[in-house]
Design a protein around this motif. Structure first.
Motif, mmCIF file in Angstrom:
data_model
loop_
_atom_site.group_PDB
_atom_site.id
_atom_site.type_symbol
_atom_site.label_atom_id
_atom_site.label_comp_id
_atom_site.label_asym_id
_atom_site.label_seq_id
_atom_site.Cartn_x
_atom_site.Cartn_y
_atom_site.Cartn_z
ATOM 1 N N GLY A 210 72.083 77.438 59.221
ATOM 2 C CA GLY A 210 72.428 76.849 57.929
ATOM 3 C C GLY A 210 73.796 76.199 57.908
ATOM 4 O O GLY A 210 74.381 76.020 56.835
ATOM 5 N N VAL A 211 74.341 75.814 59.086
ATOM 6 C CA VAL A 211 75.633 75.156 59.174
ATOM 7 C C VAL A 211 75.404 73.652 59.325
ATOM 8 O O VAL A 211 74.578 73.213 60.124
ATOM 9 N N ILE A 212 76.122 72.862 58.541
ATOM 10 C CA ILE A 212 75.955 71.408 58.557
ATOM 11 C C ILE A 212 76.587 70.845 59.820
ATOM 12 O O ILE A 212 77.775 71.044 60.090
ATOM 13 N N ILE A 213 75.781 70.137 60.594
ATOM 14 C CA ILE A 213 76.284 69.541 61.844
ATOM 15 C C ILE A 213 76.380 68.025 61.738
ATOM 16 O O ILE A 213 76.933 67.386 62.624
ATOM 17 N N LEU A 236 75.478 76.737 51.710
ATOM 18 C CA LEU A 236 75.750 77.466 50.466
ATOM 19 C C LEU A 236 76.980 76.901 49.758
ATOM 20 O O LEU A 236 77.068 76.960 48.526
ATOM 21 N N LYS A 237 77.936 76.345 50.525
ATOM 22 C CA LYS A 237 79.157 75.801 49.942
ATOM 23 C C LYS A 237 78.848 74.632 49.030
ATOM 24 O O LYS A 237 79.562 74.381 48.056
ATOM 25 N N HIS A 238 77.769 73.909 49.306
ATOM 26 C CA HIS A 238 77.428 72.712 48.535
ATOM 27 C C HIS A 238 76.284 72.982 47.559
ATOM 28 O O HIS A 238 75.718 72.030 47.007
ATOM 29 N N THR A 239 75.888 74.235 47.389
ATOM 30 C CA THR A 239 74.785 74.577 46.491
ATOM 31 C C THR A 239 75.351 75.219 45.226
ATOM 32 O O THR A 239 76.173 76.136 45.295
ATOM 33 N N ALA A 240 74.928 74.724 44.047
ATOM 34 C CA ALA A 240 75.386 75.306 42.788
ATOM 35 C C ALA A 240 74.840 76.732 42.658
ATOM 36 O O ALA A 240 73.762 77.062 43.175
ATOM 37 N N LEU A 247 67.154 77.843 46.635
ATOM 38 C CA LEU A 247 67.463 77.545 48.026
ATOM 39 C C LEU A 247 66.835 78.578 48.960
ATOM 40 O O LEU A 247 66.257 78.247 50.000
ATOM 41 N N LYS A 248 66.914 79.867 48.575
ATOM 42 C CA LYS A 248 66.314 80.922 49.398
ATOM 43 C C LYS A 248 64.799 80.745 49.497
ATOM 44 O O LYS A 248 64.198 80.921 50.563
ATOM 45 N N LYS A 249 64.154 80.387 48.367
ATOM 46 C CA LYS A 249 62.705 80.130 48.404
ATOM 47 C C LYS A 249 62.401 78.960 49.324
ATOM 48 O O LYS A 249 61.412 78.969 50.063
ATOM 49 N N GLY A 250 63.257 77.929 49.264
ATOM 50 C CA GLY A 250 63.047 76.776 50.123
ATOM 51 C C GLY A 250 63.164 77.142 51.593
ATOM 52 O O GLY A 250 62.398 76.665 52.434
ATOM 53 N N ILE A 251 64.144 78.011 51.897
ATOM 54 C CA ILE A 251 64.309 78.442 53.296
ATOM 55 C C ILE A 251 63.081 79.226 53.755
ATOM 56 O O ILE A 251 62.592 79.050 54.888
ATOM 57 N N ILE A 265 66.907 71.139 43.602
ATOM 58 C CA ILE A 265 68.101 71.916 43.930
ATOM 59 C C ILE A 265 69.318 71.250 43.281
ATOM 60 O O ILE A 265 69.453 70.021 43.322
ATOM 61 N N TRP A 266 70.171 72.089 42.700
ATOM 62 C CA TRP A 266 71.424 71.566 42.147
ATOM 63 C C TRP A 266 72.522 71.679 43.209
ATOM 64 O O TRP A 266 72.755 72.745 43.763
#
Length: 703
Positions: A210-213, A236-240, A247-251, A265-266
């Protein structure tokens, strides 16, 4: 608006490789003739293309389908062989074909198309509404003519809106009124402003943790970060906060199915604000088929979310907003009226033209100045009001404007109805009205008075130049006369001085003391007149640049000692003390005779202006950097500070009383200045004021 060509090298390689992979599936001879870059075998981009939840296809510059992904084929009910090679317009309902054609032409022109909603038809003749976007695919040398099209099925949203429209007839009526007001406002705004923004999709790539590359420029700008700040951040840093659960359901969905489709997603910006998006994503594999992460596309649905929220509000809130918009519309209408009044009453000539050069509007000053009624002007060409001698200039300016160049203060002669012409300065701005056609507001300033003044100035300058030339000729004649008369005056002095010297030796018989005194007076005055003639000749040579300097290496101390010894009898005669401070063995390339002329002149001046019996003259010589510095200082009458620079001007005397008391032509210091500057040096005077003595400073280059 979705833009494929971004600054990120990673995204650009992705687009180029994805496009090239698609092109390898061409099924016709015409498609096979396309220029296909060699690096087209990257499986992970092909996987993303095929598995993305959006409907994706590629087109050539004529709208022929080159390839389509699995989702698109399944959605339309066709096989790939049935689709490839056909026109994309064949799958569009007739009433939407013009919209699609306009968008396609815009995409070909600008490299990126508009975001449009159209109705498409499937193989079984059922239809659905799709949100369509497209952009040109760039390869490494940016010569590709291939276009990538994405379609998102928004039928559910469309059906929901249609049902809401039918259920809320009164709301629809008010909405139409608001829409008309909004369109009117936009037409006014577009007339004076050219502001239109498109929101591109946001892309990011993450690893298995889950780290943005990676991310695109739009993602970084929309979230308010620099791109390097985003790399390595957690999603998670960019998720409201409100969307952590989604987000967890999406994962979870991603882990089960390998993809996520249209989940709301917000996202959270750097400044803490948040906004809604629809995001879709799928797995990303390396060349060996190993899962390395996921690529996610976010689409900002703030407008859709806001519209949905407004629809869900109660009737009272809608009415309040409607009333507020009516007030705003009224204020904007008043603003437009004020702008129109400024336009019509401006003292400058103003006209509005279309892209063909036809006048669509003008103000009162324009019509009156050109001698027309206002209704006569409307529809005329700008060339009808241009003087014949400036037709080519006007065509050039018109072409520059159409090519997007700024037009500021271009001089053009205009023609009135009666055929008279007058000079103007023309400036033009560009704007677009509701029909999206290019127009210009042109401001024209009548510069007849300025032109006449400039013409008068040019005539005066020509007259002044003629007078200057005449003065130059006169001055040259004067200088030639001065040179001639100086030589002629000096010629009789030679025998006078010679015979006086002979008479003083008693060669023609013994003379009386009275005769000797008078002969000494003759000798002194002849010497003074000879020095004046010499100074005049030297000044003349200095002014015409013919003063000759013969430089040799001299020890300045030796030169100074010789001068001082020659001057001591004179100083003793007048009771003046001479003090010296001379640095030994100071060598300089100079003309020793000319330098003696300068020092003698300065010492004679100092003797002349020093008090008799208690006068003091100090001579200093020392090295000052790369120069030799010479100072001649006296305790004489001094000089006012505001006159220090003037004593080196030809024929200048400090005041008439000094002239009467001490005599002098005002040429000696001019000659000194010319000689020192001919050596590449500098000379100036210093004094604390009248009665406080004076100093003459000189700098001579040592080399």
């Amino acid at each position: 608006m979705y833009r494929t060509h971004v600054e990120s090298a990673t995204i650009r390689v992705y687009v180029v490789q994805l496009t090239n992979i698609l092109l390898t599936k061409s099924v016709s001879i015409s498609i096979q003739k396309k220029m296909i870059p060699p690096h087209i075998s990257d499986l992970k981009y092909r996987t993303f293309y095929e598995m993305t939840p959006d409907l994706v296809c590629t087109l050539d510059e004529n709208g022929i389908i080159l390839d389509a992904n699995k989702r698109m084929l399944e959605h339309f009910g066709y096989s790939k062989s049935e689709v490839v090679g056909k026109l994309c317009f064949d799958f569009v309902m007739p009433e939407y074909k013009k919209m699609v054609l306009d968008g396609f032409n815009e995409m070909r022109e600008k490299g990126i198309g508009p975001l449009i909603e159209i109705q498409l038809v499937k193989k079984n003749n059922t239809t659905f509404f799709g949100l369509c976007n497209g952009a040109k695919i760039w390869d490494d040398i940016e010569t590709s003519n291939i276009y990538l099209i994405t379609i998102q099925d928004v039928s559910l949203i469309h059906d929901y809106v249609e049902k809401t429209k039918h259920a809320e007839k009164e709301l629809e009526k008010k909405y139409n009124e608001l829409k008309k007001a909004y369109d009117a406002i936009m037409m006014v705004e577009n007339k004076y402003q050219n502001l239109y923004e498109h929101s591109p999709d946001l892309l990011r790539t993450i690893d298995l943790n889950g780290v943005i590359i990676n991310c695109n420029k739009s993602y970084a700008q929309n979230l308010g970060y620099e791109k390097n700040e985003i790399m390595g951040s957690s999603i998670l840093k960019h998720t409201a906060d409100r969307s952590y659960g989604d987000l967890k359901k999406g994962i979870t969905e991603w882990r089960l199915s390998g993809m996520i489709s249209n989940r709301e997603i917000w996202l959270k910006r750097k400044n803490g604000s948040s906004f809604p998006t629809l995001f879709s994503g799928n797995n990303l594999y390396d060349e060996n088929g190993h899962l390395i992460g996921r690529t996610v596309a976010f689409r900002d649905i703030s407008d859709i979310y806001a519209a949905r929220t407004r629809i869900e509000q109660d009737q009272k809130k809608i009415n309040e907003q409607y009333d507020d918009l009516k007030k705003i519309n009224f204020l904007l209408a008043e603003s437009e009226t004020r702008f129109r009044s400024l336009y019509d009453t401006s003292p400058d000539l103003m006209r509005t033209i279309d892209s063909d050069g036809n006048i669509t509007d003008c103000n009162d000053a324009y019509a009156i100045n050109l001698g027309y009624e206002k209704q006569e002007v409307i529809g005329m060409s700008i060339f009808d009001h241009t003087a014949e001698k400036n037709m080519d200039n006007m065509r050039q300016i018109f072409g520059e404007w159409k090519s997007g160049q700024g037009i500021i203060n271009k001089e053009i002669w205009m023609k009135r109805k009666d055929g008279t012409i007058f000079p103007t300065l023309l400036s033009a701005t560009t704007f677009y009205e509701g029909d999206n056609q290019m127009r210009s507001n042109t401001i024209i300033k009548d510069i007849t008075e300025l032109y006449n003044a400039r013409k008068k100035i040019e005539e005066n300058e020509a007259h002044i130049r003629a007078q200057y030339e005449q003065l130059r000729i006169t001055d040259k004649s004067k200088e030639e006369f001065l040179t001639m008369i100086t030589h002629e005056l000096k010629t009789p002095l030679v025998p006078i001085q010679g015979y006086v010297d002979i008479l003083l030796t008693d060669a023609f018989g013994k003379i009386t003391e009275a005769q000797r005194q008078r002969l000494e007076i003759i000798k002194l005055n002849a010497h003074t007149l000879s020095k004046l003639m010499t100074d005049l000749l030297d000044v003349q040579k200095i002014e015409i640049g013919q003063l000759r300097i013969s430089k040799e290496r001299h020890n300045l101390v030796d030169v100074m000692h010789g001068i001082i010894e020659n001057m001591r009898p004179t100083m003793k005669k007048y009771g003046i003390d001479m003090l010296t401070q001379l640095q030994p063995d100071l060598f300089c390339f100079c003309d020793s005779l000319r330098l003696e002329q300068v020092i003698n002149n300065l010492l004679n001046n100092a003797i002349d202006f020093c008090p008799k019996e208690n006068g003091v003259i100090i001579i200093k010589l020392y090295a000052d950097g790369k120069n030799a510095k010479i100072i001649v200082k006296d305790n004489g009458i001094g000089i006012s500070k505001n006159k220090l620079d003037q004593i080196f001007v030809k024929f200048y005397q400090i005041d008439t009383s000094v002239t009467r008391e001490h005599g002098g032509s005002g040429l000696g210091l001019v000659v000194c200045k010319g000689i020192i500057e001919a050596h590449g040096g500098k000379i100036w005077a210093e004094s604390e004021g009248p009665g406080k003595g004076s100093e003459i400073h000189m700098l001579l280059p040592l080399d």
